[in-house]
Design a protein around this motif. Structure first.
Motif, PDB file in Angstrom:
ATOM      1  N   ILE A   1       0.904  -1.305   0.169  1.00 18.26           N
ATOM      2  CA  ILE A   1      -0.080   0.038   0.045  1.00 18.26           C
ATOM      3  C   ILE A   1       1.132   1.236   0.233  1.00 18.26           C
ATOM      4  N   VAL A   2       0.610   2.032  -0.967  1.00 14.37           N
ATOM      5  CA  VAL A   2       1.510   3.332  -1.072  1.00 14.37           C
ATOM      6  C   VAL A   2       0.741   4.435  -0.349  1.00 14.37           C
ATOM      7  N   VAL A   3       1.187   5.197   0.490  1.00  9.70           N
ATOM      8  CA  VAL A   3       0.716   6.363   1.427  1.00  9.70           C
ATOM      9  C   VAL A   3       1.209   7.513   1.134  1.00  9.70           C
ATOM     10  N   LEU A   4       0.586   8.409   1.026  1.00 12.49           N
ATOM     11  CA  LEU A   4       1.309   9.940   0.975  1.00 12.49           C
ATOM     12  C   LEU A   4       1.791  10.542   2.292  1.00 12.49           C
ATOM     13  N   THR A   5       2.687  10.842   2.366  1.00 10.54           N
ATOM     14  CA  THR A   5       3.178  11.295   3.727  1.00 10.54           C
ATOM     15  C   THR A   5       2.942  12.872   4.024  1.00 10.54           C
ATOM     16  N   ASP A   6       2.976  13.486   5.264  1.00 10.77           N
ATOM     17  CA  ASP A   6       2.730  14.537   5.445  1.00 10.77           C
ATOM     18  C   ASP A   6       3.702  15.631   4.635  1.00 10.77           C
ATOM     19  N   LEU A   7       4.813  15.011   4.445  1.00  6.94           N
ATOM     20  CA  LEU A   7       5.960  15.807   3.607  1.00  6.94           C
ATOM     21  C   LEU A   7       5.742  15.624   2.383  1.00  6.94           C
ATOM     22  N   GLY A   8       5.105  14.570   1.778  1.00  7.80           N
ATOM     23  CA  GLY A   8       4.367  14.501   0.437  1.00  7.80           C
ATOM     24  C   GLY A   8       3.562  15.516   0.085  1.00  7.80           C
ATOM     25  N   ARG A   9       2.518  15.639   1.101  1.00  2.00           N
ATOM     26  CA  ARG A   9       1.656  16.712   0.902  1.00  2.00           C
ATOM     27  C   ARG A   9       1.991  18.083   0.729  1.00  2.00           C
ATOM     28  N   GLU A  10       3.158  18.364   1.677  1.00  2.00           N
ATOM     29  CA  GLU A  10       3.832  19.508   1.730  1.00  2.00           C
ATOM     30  C   GLU A  10       4.640  19.983   0.333  1.00  2.00           C
ATOM     31  N   ALA A  11       5.315  18.654  -0.295  1.00  2.00           N
ATOM     32  CA  ALA A  11       5.851  18.793  -1.574  1.00  2.00           C
ATOM     33  C   ALA A  11       4.726  19.040  -2.572  1.00  2.00           C
ATOM     34  N   VAL A  12       3.673  18.340  -2.644  1.00  2.00           N
ATOM     35  CA  VAL A  12       2.568  18.464  -3.509  1.00  2.00           C
ATOM     36  C   VAL A  12       2.195  20.170  -3.568  1.00  2.00           C
ATOM     37  N   ALA A  13       1.766  20.777  -2.383  1.00  2.00           N
ATOM     38  CA  ALA A  13       1.478  22.070  -2.083  1.00  2.00           C
ATOM     39  C   ALA A  13       2.339  22.997  -2.521  1.00  2.00           C
ATOM     40  N   ALA A  14       3.570  22.956  -2.462  1.00  2.00           N
ATOM     41  CA  ALA A  14       4.850  23.589  -2.683  1.00  2.00           C
ATOM     42  C   ALA A  14       4.851  23.615  -4.297  1.00  2.00           C
ATOM     43  N   ALA A  15       4.727  22.594  -4.807  1.00  2.02           N
ATOM     44  CA  ALA A  15       4.956  22.423  -6.341  1.00  2.02           C
ATOM     45  C   ALA A  15       3.692  22.785  -7.278  1.00  2.02           C
ATOM     46  N   THR A  16       2.447  22.849  -6.656  1.00  2.00           N
ATOM     47  CA  THR A  16       1.396  23.103  -7.444  1.00  2.00           C
ATOM     48  C   THR A  16       1.516  24.508  -8.036  1.00  2.00           C
ATOM     49  N   PRO A  17       1.719  25.634  -7.567  1.00  3.96           N
ATOM     50  CA  PRO A  17       2.111  26.723  -8.283  1.00  3.96           C
ATOM     51  C   PRO A  17       2.901  26.538  -9.747  1.00  3.96           C
ATOM     52  N   TYR A  18       3.871  26.020  -9.453  1.00  6.49           N
ATOM     53  CA  TYR A  18       4.977  25.898 -10.332  1.00  6.49           C
ATOM     54  C   TYR A  18       4.530  25.093 -11.756  1.00  6.49           C
ATOM     55  N   TRP A  19       3.543  23.851 -11.137  1.00  5.28           N
ATOM     56  CA  TRP A  19       2.759  23.265 -12.022  1.00  5.28           C
ATOM     57  C   TRP A  19       1.893  24.098 -12.885  1.00  5.28           C
ATOM     58  N   ARG A  20       0.875  24.821 -12.183  1.00 10.79           N
ATOM     59  CA  ARG A  20      -0.184  25.660 -12.751  1.00 10.79           C
ATOM     60  C   ARG A  20       0.480  26.552 -13.721  1.00 10.79           C
ATOM     61  N   ALA A  21       1.456  27.131 -13.483  1.00  8.37           N
ATOM     62  CA  ALA A  21       2.059  28.197 -14.532  1.00  8.37           C
ATOM     63  C   ALA A  21       2.788  27.457 -15.668  1.00  8.37           C
ATOM     64  N   ALA A  22       3.197  26.094 -15.424  1.00 12.51           N
ATOM     65  CA  ALA A  22       3.731  25.402 -16.966  1.00 12.51           C
ATOM     66  C   ALA A  22       2.131  25.035 -17.524  1.00 12.51           C
ATOM     67  N   GLN A  23       1.259  24.742 -16.725  1.00 10.81           N
ATOM     68  CA  GLN A  23      -0.122  24.245 -17.389  1.00 10.81           C
ATOM     69  C   GLN A  23      -0.502  25.597 -18.118  1.00 10.81           C
ATOM     70  N   ALA A  24      -0.547  26.593 -17.669  1.00 17.13           N
ATOM     71  CA  ALA A  24      -1.153  27.820 -18.223  1.00 17.13           C
ATOM     72  C   ALA A  24      -0.480  28.039 -19.490  1.00 17.13           C
ATOM     73  N   ARG A  25       1.035  28.188 -19.426  1.00 15.40           N
ATOM     74  CA  ARG A  25       1.758  28.185 -20.648  1.00 15.40           C
ATOM     75  C   ARG A  25       1.468  27.248 -21.963  1.00 15.40           C
ATOM     76  N   ILE A  26       1.381  26.106 -21.299  1.00 17.15           N
ATOM     77  CA  ILE A  26       0.899  25.168 -22.396  1.00 17.15           C
ATOM     78  C   ILE A  26      -0.180  25.204 -22.919  1.00 17.15           C
ATOM     79  N   ASN A  27      -1.135  25.556 -22.278  1.00 16.26           N
ATOM     80  CA  ASN A  27      -2.689  25.880 -22.522  1.00 16.26           C
ATOM     81  C   ASN A  27      -2.904  27.033 -23.532  1.00 16.26           C
ATOM     82  N   ALA A  28      -1.922  27.922 -23.328  1.00 19.60           N
ATOM     83  CA  ALA A  28      -2.072  28.919 -24.065  1.00 19.60           C
ATOM     84  C   ALA A  28      -1.482  28.671 -25.546  1.00 19.60           C
ATOM     85  N   GLN A  29      -0.658  27.640 -25.895  1.00 20.50           N
ATOM     86  CA  GLN A  29      -0.181  27.315 -26.994  1.00 20.50           C
ATOM     87  C   GLN A  29      -0.907  26.309 -27.557  1.00 20.50           C
ATOM     88  N   VAL A  30      -1.471  25.466 -26.994  1.00 21.91           N
ATOM     89  CA  VAL A  30      -2.355  24.162 -27.314  1.00 21.91           C
ATOM     90  C   VAL A  30      -3.582  24.134 -26.721  1.00 21.91           C
TER      91      VAL A  30
END
Length: 138
Positions: A93-122
């Protein structure tokens, strides 16, 4: 005798090149968060699913079980996920740790920016339609 045009591009090669370029773009965007897009995707999926058997996680991510297991090694080493025994001796069983949740929260703004750039092109609807057509054809 072949009917293929020597100048006709190979659809598979073109899509693989596009996928590599897209992955590189997301990886570059997520670099400040210390994650690759494949890792971010796994962590987000775990955040959504909760504790999940390794086999199901692989199916959800459309990966082979062994590929998923290899992808989890660096995430487990960093303490972002924990792998626990399941009810069956073979199940993990794979479990997301609290540190993993923090990593997702920290990375999400970067992912959203990349997503917006790509979606503006395609157009995302065109991407979805292409994916649906290719999956239906397989």
């Amino acid at each position: 005798m072949t009917t293929d045009s020597p100048t006709e591009p190979c659809t598979c090669v073109a899509l693989r090149q596009a996928t590599r370029a897209l992955t590189a773009s997301y990886d570059a965007a997520l670099r400040p968060a210390g994650l690759r897009v494949t890792q971010f995707s796994i962590l987000r999926r775990l955040e959504r699913l909760g504790p999940t058997p390794l086999t199901r996680l692989a199916v959800e991510a459309v990966l082979e079980r062994t590929t998923m297991a290899r992808n989890l090694v660096p995430l487990e080493r960093r303490g972002l996920v924990r792998i626990e025994p399941g009810q069956d001796a073979r199940e993990r069983i794979v479990v997301l740790t609290d540190l993993g949740r923090e990593a997702v929260a920290a990375a999400t703004p970067y992912w959203r920016a990349a997503q917006a750039r790509i979606n503006a092109q395609v157009d995302p609807k065109a991407v979805a339609a292409l994916a649906e057509a290719l999956i239906a054809a397989s």
